[in-house]
Scaffold this motif. Structure first.
Motif, PDB file in Angstrom:
ATOM      1  N   ASP A   1       0.700   9.182   3.295  1.00 53.29           N
ATOM      2  CA  ASP A   1       0.582   8.775   1.892  1.00 53.29           C
ATOM      3  C   ASP A   1       1.869   9.136   1.165  1.00 53.29           C
ATOM      4  O   ASP A   1       2.364  10.258   1.284  1.00 53.29           O
ATOM      5  CB  ASP A   1      -0.613   9.491   1.258  1.00 53.29           C
ATOM      6  CG  ASP A   1      -1.009   8.884  -0.089  1.00 53.29           C
ATOM      7  OD1 ASP A   1      -0.115   8.401  -0.807  1.00 53.29           O
ATOM      8  OD2 ASP A   1      -2.196   8.912  -0.416  1.00 53.29           O
TER       9      ASP A   1
ATOM     10  N   SER B   1       0.376   5.806  -6.825  1.00 54.92           N
ATOM     11  CA  SER B   1      -0.834   4.997  -6.990  1.00 54.92           C
ATOM     12  C   SER B   1      -0.665   4.068  -8.189  1.00 54.92           C
ATOM     13  O   SER B   1       0.200   4.270  -9.041  1.00 54.92           O
ATOM     14  CB  SER B   1      -2.062   5.895  -7.199  1.00 54.92           C
ATOM     15  OG  SER B   1      -1.913   6.681  -8.360  1.00 54.92           O
ATOM     16  N   GLY B   2      -1.513   3.040  -8.229  1.00 53.61           N
ATOM     17  CA  GLY B   2      -1.572   2.156  -9.391  1.00 53.61           C
ATOM     18  C   GLY B   2      -0.426   1.188  -9.528  1.00 53.61           C
ATOM     19  O   GLY B   2      -0.145   0.716 -10.623  1.00 53.61           O
ATOM     20  N   GLN B   3       0.255   0.848  -8.418  1.00 53.66           N
ATOM     21  CA  GLN B   3       1.381  -0.085  -8.493  1.00 53.66           C
ATOM     22  C   GLN B   3       1.078  -1.346  -7.685  1.00 53.66           C
ATOM     23  O   GLN B   3       0.126  -1.401  -6.902  1.00 53.66           O
ATOM     24  CB  GLN B   3       2.647   0.585  -7.958  1.00 53.66           C
ATOM     25  CG  GLN B   3       3.026   1.868  -8.674  1.00 53.66           C
ATOM     26  CD  GLN B   3       3.377   1.629 -10.127  1.00 53.66           C
ATOM     27  OE1 GLN B   3       3.998   0.635 -10.471  1.00 53.66           O
ATOM     28  NE2 GLN B   3       2.988   2.553 -10.995  1.00 53.66           N
TER      29      GLN B   3
ATOM     30  N   ASN C   1       7.498   2.055  -8.846  1.00 53.05           N
ATOM     31  CA  ASN C   1       7.149   3.338  -9.450  1.00 53.05           C
ATOM     32  C   ASN C   1       8.375   4.081  -9.962  1.00 53.05           C
ATOM     33  O   ASN C   1       8.249   5.132 -10.585  1.00 53.05           O
ATOM     34  CB  ASN C   1       6.403   4.208  -8.432  1.00 53.05           C
ATOM     35  CG  ASN C   1       5.849   5.483  -9.012  1.00 53.05           C
ATOM     36  OD1 ASN C   1       6.278   6.580  -8.672  1.00 53.05           O
ATOM     37  ND2 ASN C   1       4.877   5.353  -9.907  1.00 53.05           N
TER      38      ASN C   1
ATOM     39  N   ASN D   1      10.125   4.001  -3.789  1.00 44.84           N
ATOM     40  CA  ASN D   1       8.932   3.336  -4.319  1.00 44.84           C
ATOM     41  C   ASN D   1       9.372   2.388  -5.433  1.00 44.84           C
ATOM     42  O   ASN D   1       9.600   2.813  -6.569  1.00 44.84           O
ATOM     43  CB  ASN D   1       7.952   4.383  -4.856  1.00 44.84           C
ATOM     44  CG  ASN D   1       7.580   5.400  -3.793  1.00 44.84           C
ATOM     45  OD1 ASN D   1       7.150   5.051  -2.702  1.00 44.84           O
ATOM     46  ND2 ASN D   1       7.757   6.680  -4.102  1.00 44.84           N
TER      47      ASN D   1
ATOM     48  N   VAL E   1       0.865  -1.176   0.000  1.00 44.63           N
ATOM     49  CA  VAL E   1       0.000   0.000   0.000  1.00 44.63           C
ATOM     50  C   VAL E   1       0.905   1.231   0.000  1.00 44.63           C
ATOM     51  O   VAL E   1       2.004   1.187   0.559  1.00 44.63           O
ATOM     52  CB  VAL E   1      -0.946   0.039   1.224  1.00 44.63           C
ATOM     53  CG1 VAL E   1      -2.005  -1.039   1.124  1.00 44.63           C
ATOM     54  CG2 VAL E   1      -0.181  -0.092   2.522  1.00 44.63           C
ATOM     55  N   PRO E   2       0.483   2.327  -0.627  1.00 44.99           N
ATOM     56  CA  PRO E   2       1.366   3.498  -0.737  1.00 44.99           C
ATOM     57  C   PRO E   2       1.375   4.335   0.542  1.00 44.99           C
ATOM     58  O   PRO E   2       0.941   5.488   0.541  1.00 44.99           O
ATOM     59  CB  PRO E   2       0.758   4.266  -1.910  1.00 44.99           C
ATOM     60  CG  PRO E   2      -0.695   3.938  -1.850  1.00 44.99           C
ATOM     61  CD  PRO E   2      -0.787   2.524  -1.363  1.00 44.99           C
ATOM     62  N   SER E   3       1.892   3.762   1.609  1.00 46.58           N
ATOM     63  CA  SER E   3       1.836   4.447   2.896  1.00 46.58           C
ATOM     64  C   SER E   3       3.074   4.161   3.733  1.00 46.58           C
ATOM     65  O   SER E   3       3.766   3.156   3.535  1.00 46.58           O
ATOM     66  CB  SER E   3       0.597   4.010   3.694  1.00 46.58           C
ATOM     67  OG  SER E   3      -0.588   4.327   3.021  1.00 46.58           O
TER      68      SER E   3
ATOM     69  N   TYR F   1       5.236  -1.052  -3.481  1.00 48.68           N
ATOM     70  CA  TYR F   1       5.481   0.348  -3.145  1.00 48.68           C
ATOM     71  C   TYR F   1       6.782   0.482  -2.348  1.00 48.68           C
ATOM     72  O   TYR F   1       7.853   0.176  -2.835  1.00 48.68           O
ATOM     73  CB  TYR F   1       4.276   0.909  -2.382  1.00 48.68           C
ATOM     74  CG  TYR F   1       3.030   0.966  -3.216  1.00 48.68           C
ATOM     75  CD1 TYR F   1       2.746   2.081  -3.993  1.00 48.68           C
ATOM     76  CD2 TYR F   1       2.131  -0.093  -3.249  1.00 48.68           C
ATOM     77  CE1 TYR F   1       1.594   2.151  -4.774  1.00 48.68           C
ATOM     78  CE2 TYR F   1       0.980  -0.042  -4.010  1.00 48.68           C
ATOM     79  CZ  TYR F   1       0.715   1.083  -4.779  1.00 48.68           C
ATOM     80  OH  TYR F   1      -0.414   1.142  -5.546  1.00 48.68           O
TER      81      TYR F   1
END
Length: 493
Positions: free
Chosen positions: A245, A249-251, A274, A271, A227-229, A254
């Motif tokens: 955050d 997104s969309g990966q 990304n 990331n 999750v991107p967190s 992360y």
């Protein structure tokens, strides 16, 4: 000349000295207050006031200073005397500026602690003072009773009578009665003490699968891989404060490596899928800055004014200039750079594929160190210019003397070593064995294994990569267990 004109002239003559004095006073006040008169706001985050600390024990003093123009220097004052100071790596200062300054008490009694901070205008702000009470070491354990010793004998009063000059013998047993057999109690055996190892304080549950771990001040940051967190944890209470955050997104994958750059005052998150690094300002975490880097950024390290990035898939290392968050591709480091370690302004790069360990100075010119092997994975550095590198292919930990870039020692591990970290004050090395869910404790001087401590569930592919040390606390991310293990090594010498 009229009386009115003479009166005005006399008034002006009297007013001139007052104006001059006022100008001088204004200049003096301006010199004292600086431009605008604003001073930094300084807070001592830990420890709390009026607690007892041990004589000779290193005490971390955590503080944070903020200022609109930037904080350039933080000083630790003990009993009205300057003890140590830390200067911002950013010339114009930074805000917030959080530091951990260690104080080792040398005298018993109460001590006043104050932190002072200076801004770019030269103005000084001072924290509220705290008091730390220094006590001696606690008394040792009570003396061990003599083996087999029981309670003191009970004296039974007897009738007075003549005292025999010779010792009284017990009466002979009656005929046909066997003499009493006295069986002494079995000796009490105290097993020799085992090695001193860190104790598990708690396990913190997290959302998703945790990867990299970074620490700064009294905060622990844990990157989440699916999750991107980033989880933000209070190191004093072991509570999760919030999730930041990363802006991606969309990966499918992360956060990988994390590092907090103290000079820039920002957290950097690699990331992986990304091809970017998130730069997060703790004062404005909702506005992460995404920096495009190489392919599959893996490990990060802070050195000098830079954050170095290991781009695993394109076999290169680059660096981010933290003054502008600008990325520069740097060098080809042979094959698959992994988890980096920093020493001053230099960075050590383990190459997971066939190759050597690469040392990168600020000039960017690489220096090859150690034997050519496959499987180098993670690096960590102690205070004695020694670099420790794990190798997952050969199941080894290698110790390098950074003074001459020579291999000083090598130890074979019973389980495959992954992430690695060093306790600077104790010179103990902690190695994550992901396949066994164990934390190995090594002596930094001898590389001798002191023992192992169970940790949470890892993963042979993605686990074993997140470990960081803050003071005597050790933080290990448990990828498979979706948690963070917190250990305390303060009880060990």
């Amino acid at each position: 000349m009229s009386m009115e004109v003479r009166g005005h002239k006399r008034a002006l003559l009297l007013l001139v000295p007052l104006l001059v004095a006022g100008m001088i006073l204004a200049c003096d006040l301006g010199g004292l207050l600086g431009r605008g008169g604003a001073v930094p706001n300084v807070v001592i985050n830990a420890p709390p006031s009026n607690i007892e600390v041990r004589l000779g024990e290193e005490i971390p003093i955590r503080s944070t200073a903020t200022d609109a123009t930037g904080v350039t220097k933080i000083e630790l004052w003990v009993n009205e005397a300057l003890y140590t100071s830390e200067i911002s790596a950013v010339a114009q200062g930074q805000s917030p500026f959080s530091v951990v300054q260690n104080w080792t008490p040398q005298a018993l009694g109460s001590h006043k602690i104050v932190v002072r901070a200076y801004n770019a205008a030269g103005n000084m702000g001072e924290s509220a003072s705290i008091t730390l009470v220094v006590v001696s070491e606690p008394p040792g354990p009570p003396a061990t009773p003599t083996e087999g010793a029981g309670p003191p004998p009970t004296v039974t009063p007897t009738q007075p009578g003549p005292v025999s000059p010779t010792a009284t013998q017990p009466p002979p047993p009656a005929t046909g009665t066997p003499p009493p057999t006295h069986t002494p109690p079995p000796p009490t055996h105290t097993p020799p003490p085992g090695p001193c190892l860190p104790s598990v304080v708690t396990t913190i549950g997290l959302v998703g699968h945790p990867k990299g771990v970074a620490t700064h001040g009294n905060r622990v940051y844990v990157g989440l891989h699916d999750v991107p967190s980033v989880a933000v944890i209070n190191a004093d209470t072991n509570g999760v404060l919030t999730y930041w955050d990363t802006g991606v997104s969309g990966q499918t994958r992360y956060a990988n490596g994390l590092v907090f750059h103290p000079g820039a005052g920002r957290l950097y998150v690699a990331n992986r899928n990304n091809n970017s690094v998130s730069s997060i300002d703790p004062a404005a975490p909702a506005s992460a800055n995404l920096i495009t880097v190489g392919s599959q950024p893996f490990g990060l390290a802070a050195a000098g004014q830079y954050v170095y990035v290991a781009n695993f898939a394109d076999n290169r290392v680059g660096r981010i200039d933290t003054s502008s968050d600008t990325y520069f591709s740097l060098i080809d480091v042979f094959y698959q750079p992994a988890l980096l370690g920093s020493l001053g302004q230099d960075v050590f790069v383990p190459t997971n594929g066939p190759g050597r360990i690469i040392r990168i100075p600020p000039s960017g010119s690489p220096i090859a160190v150690g034997p050519d092997k496959e499987g180098y994975f993670a690096a960590a550095v102690n205070a004695n210019q020694r670099v420790f590198v794990t190798n997952r292919k050969t199941d080894e930990v290698i110790k390098i003397n950074a003074n001459n870039n020579s291999v000083q020692d090598t130890v074979s591990m019973p389980h495959t070593p992954y992430g690695i970290a060093v306790n600077l004050s104790k010179n103990r090395v902690y190695v994550v064995a992901a396949g066994a869910n164990l934390l190995y404790v090594l002596d930094g001087a001898t590389l001798q294994t002191r023992g192992t401590v169970p940790i949470g569930a890892q993963d042979a592919t993605e686990g074993g990569q997140g470990i960081a040390v803050l003071g005597n606390k050790i933080y290990v991310s448990n990828y498979q267990g979706s948690s963070l293990t917190v250990l305390d090594d303060s009880a060990c010498p």
